[in-house]
Each structure stands twice: as structure tokens, then as C-alpha cells.
Design an enzyme around this catalytic site. Structure first.
Site, mmCIF file in Angstrom:
data_model
loop_
_atom_site.group_PDB
_atom_site.id
_atom_site.type_symbol
_atom_site.label_atom_id
_atom_site.label_comp_id
_atom_site.label_asym_id
_atom_site.label_seq_id
_atom_site.Cartn_x
_atom_site.Cartn_y
_atom_site.Cartn_z
ATOM 1 N N LYS A 1 -3.931 -5.292 -13.129
ATOM 2 C CA LYS A 1 -2.808 -6.237 -13.229
ATOM 3 C C LYS A 1 -2.625 -6.672 -14.679
ATOM 4 O O LYS A 1 -1.514 -6.687 -15.208
ATOM 5 C CB LYS A 1 -3.089 -7.494 -12.380
ATOM 6 C CG LYS A 1 -2.926 -7.348 -10.882
ATOM 7 C CD LYS A 1 -3.094 -8.733 -10.242
ATOM 8 C CE LYS A 1 -2.931 -8.721 -8.749
ATOM 9 N NZ LYS A 1 -3.055 -10.036 -8.117
ATOM 10 N N HIS B 1 -4.699 16.985 15.064
ATOM 11 C CA HIS B 1 -4.104 18.278 14.723
ATOM 12 C C HIS B 1 -4.047 18.482 13.221
ATOM 13 O O HIS B 1 -3.281 19.299 12.733
ATOM 14 C CB HIS B 1 -2.706 18.379 15.348
ATOM 15 C CG HIS B 1 -2.771 18.291 16.839
ATOM 16 N ND1 HIS B 1 -2.780 19.402 17.647
ATOM 17 C CD2 HIS B 1 -2.910 17.217 17.657
ATOM 18 C CE1 HIS B 1 -2.886 19.009 18.913
ATOM 19 N NE2 HIS B 1 -2.970 17.690 18.939
ATOM 20 N N GLU C 1 -11.465 -2.970 -1.224
ATOM 21 C CA GLU C 1 -11.387 -3.985 -2.283
ATOM 22 C C GLU C 1 -12.563 -4.965 -2.195
ATOM 23 O O GLU C 1 -12.966 -5.547 -3.197
ATOM 24 C CB GLU C 1 -10.048 -4.730 -2.176
ATOM 25 C CG GLU C 1 -9.657 -5.457 -3.448
ATOM 26 C CD GLU C 1 -8.234 -6.023 -3.414
ATOM 27 O OE1 GLU C 1 -7.443 -5.647 -2.534
ATOM 28 O OE2 GLU C 1 -7.933 -6.849 -4.286
HETATM 29 O O1 PA5 Z 1 -6.914 -9.224 -1.780
HETATM 30 C C1 PA5 Z 1 -6.469 -9.528 -2.859
HETATM 31 O O2 PA5 Z 1 -6.925 -10.479 -3.514
HETATM 32 C C2 PA5 Z 1 -5.308 -8.774 -3.477
HETATM 33 O O3 PA5 Z 1 -4.980 -7.653 -2.752
HETATM 34 C C3 PA5 Z 1 -4.081 -9.683 -3.552
HETATM 35 O O4 PA5 Z 1 -3.705 -10.069 -2.263
HETATM 36 C C4 PA5 Z 1 -2.913 -8.972 -4.256
HETATM 37 O O5 PA5 Z 1 -3.304 -8.532 -5.521
HETATM 38 C C5 PA5 Z 1 -1.717 -9.916 -4.385
HETATM 39 O O6 PA5 Z 1 -2.087 -11.078 -5.065
HETATM 40 P P1 PA5 Z 1 -1.200 -12.372 -5.009
HETATM 41 O O7 PA5 Z 1 -1.183 -12.871 -3.615
HETATM 42 O O8 PA5 Z 1 -1.876 -13.325 -5.951
HETATM 43 O O9 PA5 Z 1 0.161 -11.992 -5.468
#
Ligand code: PA5
EC number: 5.3.1.9
Length: 425
Positions: A403, A292, A271
Site C-alpha cells: 500500500k 473436472h 494474510e
Molecule cells: O485484513 C486486512 O487488514 C486488509 O485486508 C484490509 O481489510 C484491506 O487492506 C482494506 O483496508 P481498509 O479497510 O483499511 O481500507
């Protein structure tokens, strides 16, 4: 943390990075480090994460969980960065708490879990930095409803971590729920060492100050050279291998309890770095189990991989009993730990022998301090790699697109683009 990149430098490694290329890269590491330090000093968005070992308040976290100390079950409701840091710490460190990380909206899984646990003994930690994430809010509404149906006062058993605004903050205000503030300027996947990831560890009885102390060691070890900073050695080598063709990074811890760490790493790496057509694809493996299965591909498949081997140098061990079976003399007097270590070293050698680059990462043992250091160092490695790629490490536009699209679809406000179909039934 100890990082050995020797098997990525080997002349036979393919792709490999010659040592003089790493020496040249070190000039860029020095510049990147200066940029990182400037960001940290100004508490800029994202860079602020690397200050968490100093800015997080362990006492506030301990105070927040104290009223729930006698809970037998933890339900952490959150997704992505609001789940994986907490899950990594709790899975690695263990403890008596029956901890569950509700991060998916698979109805069968949610129903089975809610039927399985005693909700009257459960503490619910709802975590969302934005406070608006559909999966988290939907799961929480389902959990709340299940508690009401079971005659449990959910307001007595729930606390939240969230930002200053959003549905979750409104909910906490309306019902007077205990609320921790998500740290400012820290993206979810960099928030393990904060009010996002640490409450679960505290509830499981672990020393959050020791976790942060380990992270502080990592912060103090950030220097301007990859040759004397383990975090930067890892980040720079992974980057250098990627640009030479190792587009896949297989994270392979040799400890069951670190399996979730590989998942956490996968999110962090993908990410943060997957932008503008760049980035290294993380793969998850577990030693010795995946020797394995996946190892066949790692050793003999396309030359597009770095294998990261992680282990703890010390652990509780268990002897292997003597046997009357023939041909097993090599196990006599040994232990499962000896066997696991031999597997680790044999895998490393086998990769080197076939010219596949690997990096060895070792921590002293799996405890609070080492875990804090491990998480911090991989975050710093990721930030450095982001600087070297020149990407915006701390944003996630593709995730946000998904989202918004899901929300738009459910509300009827937004359709999806036309899709080409070729259906075979
Ligand atoms: O790293 C990130 O920004 C995302 O993975 C968020 O943690 C994830 O989308 C959850 O978002 P939020 O904490 O706003 O619910």
C-alpha cells in the site's frame, strides 16, 4: 459446524498426522486457548474479533440501513477485509438486492459496472477501517462523480463504515453522511461479523441477529481441546498437516453460493498466517466443477496438500427428469442434490484411497445462523493456528508495504527498488 478430520489421520495419508500426534498437540491447543481467552477478555487487538458475536449491535446496523431499504442496487466500495465478508454473506444468502462489491480498480470493470446499474436506485456503502486505502477512495471518487453526472444526489445515497480518523471519516463529517464505526481492535479480515460485513446482509434482507446468534454458538463452543471444539479441530489439523508437508490447503465448497466463502477463507488464512517464512497457501476450488479440473492434481500431484471439503447437509433440491437415453438408469428417480452428494463423497473417498488428506466440514444448511457459525469457526481456527505457528496473526506488514509503495510511487515520494530484467519479445 461439524468437522471430520478422519481422513487426515489415516495411516495411508501422506502427509498425514497420526492420532497420537494430535493428542500431544492438544496440550499446546489448551495453552493456546488460554492465551486466546485472555486476549478476548482484555479485548486485545485481533482477539477482540472473537467477541463480535456479543459486542456487535445488530439494531444499530438495521437502523443505519433502514433509510436505504428501498434501494434496488448495492455498491459496496471497499477492498480485502472491507469487501470479502460482506460478499461472502450476500453471495451465500442470496436475496433480491442486486449487490456489487467494487474491490478492484480495473478501469474497464468499473466503467462497465457504472454503465450497467441504475445509480438513482443504488445505495453506496463505502468501507475502509483505516479510511486511507487508495483503491477504495479512488473508486468512491469515481462513483461519486458518476452519480453527479447522472444527476443523483450522492449524499442521499451513501453511507460509510470507517475508523475514527482518515480521509473517509473526514469526508463523512464534511458531507454529514451517515457513518457506522468500524469495530475497535478488529483487523479487516476478521470483521465480517460487524458493521463492516453485516450492513450488506441487512440491506439484502437477511436477519443479522440470526447471523450473530450462529456466531455466538461458535464462541460458546470454544473449549481447550481440539477433540471437542470443531473450530480448533480444523485449525490444529491444518497446522499439523502443514508442518508435515501439506503446505497447500485447497478449500473446496460443494455449493455455488459458497464460492465466495473460499475467497474469504483464502484471505483469512494467507494474510493472517503467512509470516516469518511460515503459513499454508490457500487454494480455491469449487465442487463438483473442479473435480473436472484441479482434482487431477490434488489426487495425483505432489504430496503437499490438504483438501477441505465443505457442504450443507440440507438444501433445496431439484429432481432429474426420467430419460429415454440408454445407460442413464443410475440417475432415474434421483435429484441434482443426490448427484452432488455422491460427487462429494466419491471425491472424499478418491482422495483417501490415494492417501491425500482431506477434512470434511458440514453445516446444517445455508442460512443466516449456519453462516454466522461457519465464519466464526474459521476465524477461531485461524487464530488458533496462528498461536501454534507463533506468528502475529493480526498484522499484515507485507500488505502495508505494498500500500505504501503504491502511494509513494503515485505521489513521486518513493521509487521502487532496482529490478533485474530479462526481457524476451
Ligand atoms: O485484513 C486486512 O487488514 C486488509 O485486508 C484490509 O481489510 C484491506 O487492506 C482494506 O483496508 P481498509 O479497510 O483499511 O481500507
Amino acid at each position: 459446524m461439524h468437522v471430520d478430520v478422519g481422513n487426515a489421520l489415516a495411516v495411508e495419508a501422506s502427509p498425514g498426522v497420526p492420532e497420537d500426534a494430535l493428542e500431544r498437540l492438544d496440550d499446546r491447543v489448551r495453552d493456546a486457548h488460554e492465551h486466546i481467552v485472555a486476549g478476548m477478555t482484555r479485548e486485545e487487538f485481533g482477539y477482540a474479533a472473537l467477541n463480535l458475536p456479543k459486542t456487535a449491535d445488530p439494531a444499530a446496523i438495521e437502523r443505519a440501513v433502514e433509510p436505504f431499504a428501498d434501494s434496488e442496487v448495492l455498491l459496496n466500495v471497499g477492498i480485502g477485509g472491507s469487501a470479502l465478508g460482506a460478499a461472502t454473506l450476500v453471495d451465500a444468502l442470496g436475496g433480491d438486492l442486486d449487490a456489487h462489491f467494487l474491490d478492484n480498480v480495473d478501469p474497464e470493470h468499473v466503467t462497465a459496472l457504472l454503465e450497467d446499474i441504475d445509480l438513482s436506485q443504488t445505495v453506496v456503502h463505502v468501507v475502509s477501517r483505516s479510511g486511507t486505502t487508495a483503491e477504495t477512495l479512488a473508486n468512491f471518487l469515481v462513483v461519486r462523480d458518476a452519480m453527479e453526472q447522472a444527476g443523483v444526489d450522492w449524499t442521499e445515497r451513501t453511507f460509510v463504515t470507517t475508523g475514527p480518523e482518515g480521509n473517509l471519516r473526514d469526508l463523512a463529517d464534511e458531507h454529514d453522511l451517515p457513518a457506522l464505526d468500524a469495530p475497535e481492535g478488529v483487523p479487516g479480515r476478521f470483521s465480517a461479523l460487524s458493521t463492516v460485513g453485516l450492513p450488506a446482509a441487512a440491506l439484502a434482507g437477511h436477519d443479522v441477529e440470526a447471523i450473530l446468534a450462529g456466531a455466538r454458538e461458535g464462541r460458546a463452543a470454544l473449549t481447550g481441546s481440539l477433540f471437542d471444539c470443531p473450530a480448533y479441530a480444523y485449525g490444529a489439523t491444518a497446522y499439523a498437516l502443514d508442518v508435515r508437508g501439506a503446505g497447500i490447503n485447497a478449500m473446496m465448497p460443494y455449493a455455488e453460493s459458497l464460492e465466495t466463502f473460499a475467497e474469504w477463507f483464502a484471505q483469512l488464512w494467507a494474510e493472517s498466517l503467512g509470516k516469518d517464512g511460515l503459513g499454508q497457501t490457500p487454494a480455491r476450488a469449487l465442487g463438483a466443477t473442479d473435480q473436472h479440473s484441479q482434482l487431477q492434481l490434488y489426487r495425483a500431484g505432489p504430496r503437499d496438500k490438504l483438501v477441505t471439503l465443505v457442504r450443507a447437509r440440507e438444501r433445496e433440491d431439484r429432481g432429474i427428469p426420467d430419460t429415454e437415453l440408454e445407460g442413464l438408469d443410475y440417475l432415474a428417480g434421483g435429484s441434482l442434490g443426490d448427484l452432488l452428494d455422491a460427487e462429494f463423497e466419491a471425491t472424499e473417498a478418491s482422495l483417501a484411497e490415494s492417501g491425500v488428506p482431506s477434512v470434511r466440514v458440514e453445516i446444517p444448511r445455508i442460512d443466516e445462523r449456519s453462516l454466522g457459525r461457519l465464519l466464526y469457526d474459521f476465524e477461531a481456527a485461524c487464530v488458533l493456528a496462528g498461536e501454534l505457528y507463533g506468528v502475529e496473526t493480526f498484522t499484515q506488514p507485507a500488505v502495508e508495504w505494498g500500500k505504501d509503495a503504491a502511494r509513494g510511487l503515485l505521489s513521486g515520494e518513493r521509487g521502487l527498488p532496482e529490478k533485474t530484467e530479462l526481457v524476451v519479445e
